[in-house]
Scaffold this motif. Structure first.
Motif, PDB file in Angstrom:
ATOM      1  N   UNK A 197     -14.048  -0.052  -2.631  1.00 21.31           N
ATOM      2  CA  UNK A 197     -14.631   0.758  -3.707  1.00 21.31           C
ATOM      3  C   UNK A 197     -14.422   2.226  -3.351  1.00 21.31           C
ATOM      4  N   UNK A 198     -13.722   2.972  -4.206  1.00 18.52           N
ATOM      5  CA  UNK A 198     -13.455   4.359  -3.860  1.00 18.52           C
ATOM      6  C   UNK A 198     -13.199   5.241  -5.070  1.00 18.52           C
ATOM      7  N   UNK A 199     -12.873   6.514  -4.780  1.00 20.38           N
ATOM      8  CA  UNK A 199     -12.712   7.472  -5.881  1.00 20.38           C
ATOM      9  C   UNK A 199     -11.640   8.535  -5.661  1.00 20.38           C
ATOM     10  N   UNK A 200     -11.087   8.653  -4.425  1.00 23.56           N
ATOM     11  CA  UNK A 200     -10.271   9.856  -4.186  1.00 23.56           C
ATOM     12  C   UNK A 200      -8.959   9.603  -3.466  1.00 23.56           C
ATOM     13  N   UNK A 201      -8.287  10.703  -3.132  1.00 21.14           N
ATOM     14  CA  UNK A 201      -6.980  10.640  -2.466  1.00 21.14           C
ATOM     15  C   UNK A 201      -7.042   9.898  -1.135  1.00 21.14           C
ATOM     16  N   UNK A 202      -8.147  10.100  -0.394  1.00 19.92           N
ATOM     17  CA  UNK A 202      -8.221   9.493   0.941  1.00 19.92           C
ATOM     18  C   UNK A 202      -8.446   7.988   0.860  1.00 19.92           C
ATOM     19  N   UNK A 203      -8.567   7.455  -0.356  1.00 17.35           N
ATOM     20  CA  UNK A 203      -8.795   6.012  -0.522  1.00 17.35           C
ATOM     21  C   UNK A 203      -7.514   5.245  -0.820  1.00 17.35           C
ATOM     22  N   UNK A 204      -6.387   5.938  -0.854  1.00 15.48           N
ATOM     23  CA  UNK A 204      -5.150   5.269  -1.271  1.00 15.48           C
ATOM     24  C   UNK A 204      -4.718   4.171  -0.292  1.00 15.48           C
TER      25      UNK A 204
ATOM     26  N   UNK B 169      -4.263  -1.741   0.937  1.00 12.87           N
ATOM     27  CA  UNK B 169      -4.510  -2.814   1.910  1.00 12.87           C
ATOM     28  C   UNK B 169      -5.496  -3.846   1.370  1.00 12.87           C
ATOM     29  N   UNK B 170      -6.512  -3.376   0.629  1.00 14.33           N
ATOM     30  CA  UNK B 170      -7.529  -4.297   0.104  1.00 14.33           C
ATOM     31  C   UNK B 170      -6.924  -5.203  -0.969  1.00 14.33           C
ATOM     32  N   UNK B 171      -7.564  -6.363  -1.172  1.00  9.30           N
ATOM     33  CA  UNK B 171      -7.055  -7.331  -2.147  1.00  9.30           C
ATOM     34  C   UNK B 171      -7.573  -7.043  -3.550  1.00  9.30           C
ATOM     35  N   UNK B 172      -8.788  -6.517  -3.634  1.00  9.66           N
ATOM     36  CA  UNK B 172      -9.386  -6.177  -4.936  1.00  9.66           C
ATOM     37  C   UNK B 172      -9.934  -4.756  -4.815  1.00  9.66           C
ATOM     38  N   UNK B 173      -9.682  -3.919  -5.829  1.00  7.75           N
ATOM     39  CA  UNK B 173     -10.086  -2.510  -5.739  1.00  7.75           C
ATOM     40  C   UNK B 173     -10.919  -2.113  -6.955  1.00  7.75           C
ATOM     41  N   UNK B 174     -12.003  -1.393  -6.680  1.00  2.94           N
ATOM     42  CA  UNK B 174     -12.767  -0.708  -7.727  1.00  2.94           C
ATOM     43  C   UNK B 174     -12.447   0.780  -7.594  1.00  2.94           C
ATOM     44  N   UNK B 175     -12.012   1.406  -8.693  1.00  3.24           N
ATOM     45  CA  UNK B 175     -11.592   2.807  -8.588  1.00  3.24           C
ATOM     46  C   UNK B 175     -12.110   3.628  -9.752  1.00  3.24           C
ATOM     47  N   UNK B 176     -12.372   4.896  -9.463  1.00  3.72           N
ATOM     48  CA  UNK B 176     -12.686   5.872 -10.494  1.00  3.72           C
ATOM     49  C   UNK B 176     -12.003   7.189 -10.118  1.00  3.72           C
TER      50      UNK B 176
ATOM     51  N   UNK C 224      -6.440   7.407 -11.108  1.00  2.00           N
ATOM     52  CA  UNK C 224      -5.175   8.022 -11.572  1.00  2.00           C
ATOM     53  C   UNK C 224      -4.029   7.651 -10.632  1.00  2.00           C
ATOM     54  N   UNK C 225      -4.293   7.729  -9.319  1.00  2.00           N
ATOM     55  CA  UNK C 225      -3.242   7.393  -8.339  1.00  2.00           C
ATOM     56  C   UNK C 225      -2.789   5.943  -8.509  1.00  2.00           C
ATOM     57  N   UNK C 226      -3.741   5.029  -8.706  1.00  2.00           N
ATOM     58  CA  UNK C 226      -3.396   3.607  -8.813  1.00  2.00           C
ATOM     59  C   UNK C 226      -2.696   3.317 -10.141  1.00  2.00           C
TER      60      UNK C 226
ATOM     61  N   UNK D 125      -3.238  -2.849  -9.969  1.00  2.00           N
ATOM     62  CA  UNK D 125      -4.417  -3.297 -10.715  1.00  2.00           C
ATOM     63  C   UNK D 125      -5.684  -2.825 -10.017  1.00  2.00           C
ATOM     64  N   UNK D 126      -6.678  -2.466 -10.800  1.00  2.00           N
ATOM     65  CA  UNK D 126      -7.990  -2.139 -10.227  1.00  2.00           C
ATOM     66  C   UNK D 126      -9.045  -2.335 -11.301  1.00  2.00           C
ATOM     67  N   UNK D 127     -10.283  -2.456 -10.858  1.00  2.00           N
ATOM     68  CA  UNK D 127     -11.407  -2.484 -11.793  1.00  2.00           C
ATOM     69  C   UNK D 127     -11.952  -1.057 -11.892  1.00  2.00           C
ATOM     70  N   UNK D 128     -12.067  -0.545 -13.108  1.00  2.00           N
ATOM     71  CA  UNK D 128     -12.657   0.781 -13.289  1.00  2.00           C
ATOM     72  C   UNK D 128     -14.181   0.637 -13.209  1.00  2.00           C
ATOM     73  N   UNK D 129     -14.856   1.664 -12.684  1.00  2.00           N
ATOM     74  CA  UNK D 129     -16.323   1.615 -12.660  1.00  2.00           C
ATOM     75  C   UNK D 129     -16.870   3.022 -12.834  1.00  2.00           C
ATOM     76  N   UNK D 130     -18.130   3.074 -13.266  1.00  2.00           N
ATOM     77  CA  UNK D 130     -18.824   4.353 -13.338  1.00  2.00           C
ATOM     78  C   UNK D 130     -19.988   4.342 -12.360  1.00  2.00           C
ATOM     79  N   UNK D 131     -20.724   3.224 -12.359  1.00  2.00           N
ATOM     80  CA  UNK D 131     -21.892   3.097 -11.487  1.00  2.00           C
ATOM     81  C   UNK D 131     -21.796   1.782 -10.706  1.00  2.00           C
ATOM     82  N   UNK D 132     -22.704   1.611  -9.748  1.00  2.00           N
ATOM     83  CA  UNK D 132     -22.725   0.342  -9.000  1.00  2.00           C
ATOM     84  C   UNK D 132     -23.261  -0.803  -9.859  1.00  2.00           C
TER      85      UNK D 132
END
Ligand SMILES: [Zn+2]
Length: 400
Positions: A167-174, A179-186, A191-193, A199-206
């Protein structure tokens, strides 16, 4: 028993609403750190150089530490995090924070929200009399771009059999996201993904993540491509896998032109073994509407460092690009676990369709042709002439 899921969470801008470290440096240096951060975001400098320079700029002025603490104590967390962590506790899924930020501010914020017991891997800094003295103990083990490579941490902390959710949000999460199998991104990470067609799941809150995690666990989701869900073998796929293996069309090139022809007892016995196997990941493939497409297998590297994965599709889904898509994810997930492993496939030399597909994925023929003879007890099975094709891993120098 392997944990089916491990969850890794970024801190700045993910657990906290603000990108705390970035904002803190910007605020207390009157934005003097902004040029180096923008250079980092454009890929001109790596995160080690960026963070080191930010600390140097910070230490050029005399900063009142009480004001820094007051700023940190004002930080709010992303809605739903507390409930999400309680849910993970009930599911016995252990979350782990991976951050390129510094422990002194992360620890302070977590403790002030009574989350001081969360496990974390961060950079280290002494914060004394307003000055920051950084240390980067993980740098040399990682990719040498990140100050503390989150991809490296996921590889070392996750048993290969378990599915890593990030679960991440920024450049340092690339690197973590690759490496992760499933990603939550905002935010920037989303944008990078998108740019990288991942593929990723978009999220706003937990709260969003909690709801999606329920669906993920329900179908045993392990990875996802544009059209395919890769789900772990479970009872709900048992009859479908049986039908796949009894299809003469599917099995003809592996020597069983009438299907495996196994008794129900033999299939049940084998099925039980697969569910207990900790040296391979068995996956049922579904489309986005839940229609069963086929199966995939991620095998662990053998003693020579080669993985031998597998994939089979029901004939009605052939010729639609799904085979390429499924193989692409299988190879990607192998690479994320064992970057140095080679990968071997053993096509029937008459199976020109499979050979063409493997070539398009970067496999090359190696060695002689071999003849596989079926056991006499397998009525209707025929010999198969096959040849190995190999795709080398990133750093593999070994031959078979
Ligand atoms: Zn990295």
């Amino acid at each position: 028993m392997i944990d089916p899921y491990m969850i890794f969470i970024d801190f700045d801008g993910t657990i906290t609403e603000n990108d705390v470290g970035y904002e803190m440096f910007k605020k207390f240096t009157s934005a003097a750190t902004e040029p180096i951060v923008q250079a980092y975001r454009r890929g001109k400098v790596n995160s080690l150089d960026c963070l080191t320079r930010e600390c140097e700029i910070w230490n050029e002025s005399s900063i009142d530490h009480t004001k820094v603490f007051a700023y940190l104590d004002d930080q709010t967390l992303r809605p739903g995090i507390e409930k999400f962590l309680i849910e993970l506790g009930k599911l016995q899924i252990k979350p782990m924070i991976l951050s390129e930020g510094f422990d002194f501010y992360i620890d302070r914020i977590l403790s002030s929200h009574k989350l001081g017991n969360l496990e974390r891997v961060t950079n280290i800094a002494r914060f004394e009399k307003g000055r920051i003295s950084p240390e980067f103990p993980h740098y040399k083990f990682g990719c040498l771009e990140c100050s503390s490579c989150k991809g490296y941490h996921i590889r070392r902390l996750r048993p290969p059999n378990s599915c890593a959710i990030y679960i991440g949000d920024g450049h340092s999460d690339l690197h973590a996201s690759l490496t992760a199998d499933i990603v939550f991104a905002r935010s920037h990470l989303a944008e990078l993904l998108e740019g990288a067609k991942r593929r990723f799941f978009a999220y706003g809150t937990f709260h969003d993540i909690s709801a999606e995690l329920k669906n993920i666990r329900q179908i045993g989701l392990f990875a996802q491509s544009e059209k395919i869900n890769f789900c772990r073998f479970s009872e709900r796929y048992k009859e479908k896998i049986h039908k796949l293996w009894e299809s003469g069309e599917v099995m003809s090139y592996v020597g069983y032109p009438f299907g495996l022809g196994w008794s129900r007892a033999r299939f049940n016995d084998h099925w039980k073994k697969l569910l207990r196997d900790e040296q391979a990941i068995y996956l049922a493939l579904e489309d986005n509407s839940g229609n069963f497409l086929g199966e995939g297998k991620i095998a662990f590297p053998d003693e020579d460092g080669f993985c031998q994965p597998d994939m089979k599709l029901l004939p009605e889904f052939w010729g639609q690009g799904l085979g390429f898509e499924a193989w692409h994810i299988i190879l990607e997930r192998i690479g994320a676990r064992w970057p140095e492993a080679g990968i071997v496939v053993t096509p029937n030399i008459e199976n020109s369709r499979a050979i063409k597909l493997y070539r398009s994925l970067g496999f090359k023929f190696i060695g002689d042709e071999y003849l596989w003879e079926p056991p006499e007890s397998d009525f209707g099975a025929v010999p198969v002439c096959y040849r190995r094709m190999v795709k080398k891993g990133v750093a593999s120098g070994k031959n078979i």
